[in-house]
Design a protein around this motif. Structure first.
Motif: not given
Length: 48
Positions: A5-14, A16-24
Motif C-alpha cells: 500500500k502507498k499511504l501517507f500518515s501526516r501532511m503539513l499545509i503552509n 494554502w487557501g485560508g490555512i496559514s500553517h497546519k499539521v494533520m
C-alpha cells in the motif's frame, strides 16, 4: 504476490487557501472531515 500500500500518515499545509500553517495526522483506514461552512474542509481536500 501481495501488493504494498502507498499511504501517507501526516501532511503539513503552509499558506494554502485560508490555512496559514497546519499539521494533520491521518489514520491508516478511515478519515472524516467535519465542521461548519467555511472551516476549511474543502481546502484540505484540495491540498491532498
Amino acid at each position: 504476490m501481495k501488493q504494498s500500500k502507498k499511504l501517507f500518515s501526516r501532511m503539513l499545509i503552509n499558506n494554502w487557501g485560508g490555512i496559514s500553517h497546519k499539521v494533520m495526522e491521518f489514520h491508516e483506514y478511515v478519515n472524516l472531515f467535519s465542521g461548519k461552512s467555511g472551516s476549511g474542509k474543502s481546502t484540505v481536500m484540495d491540498a491532498i
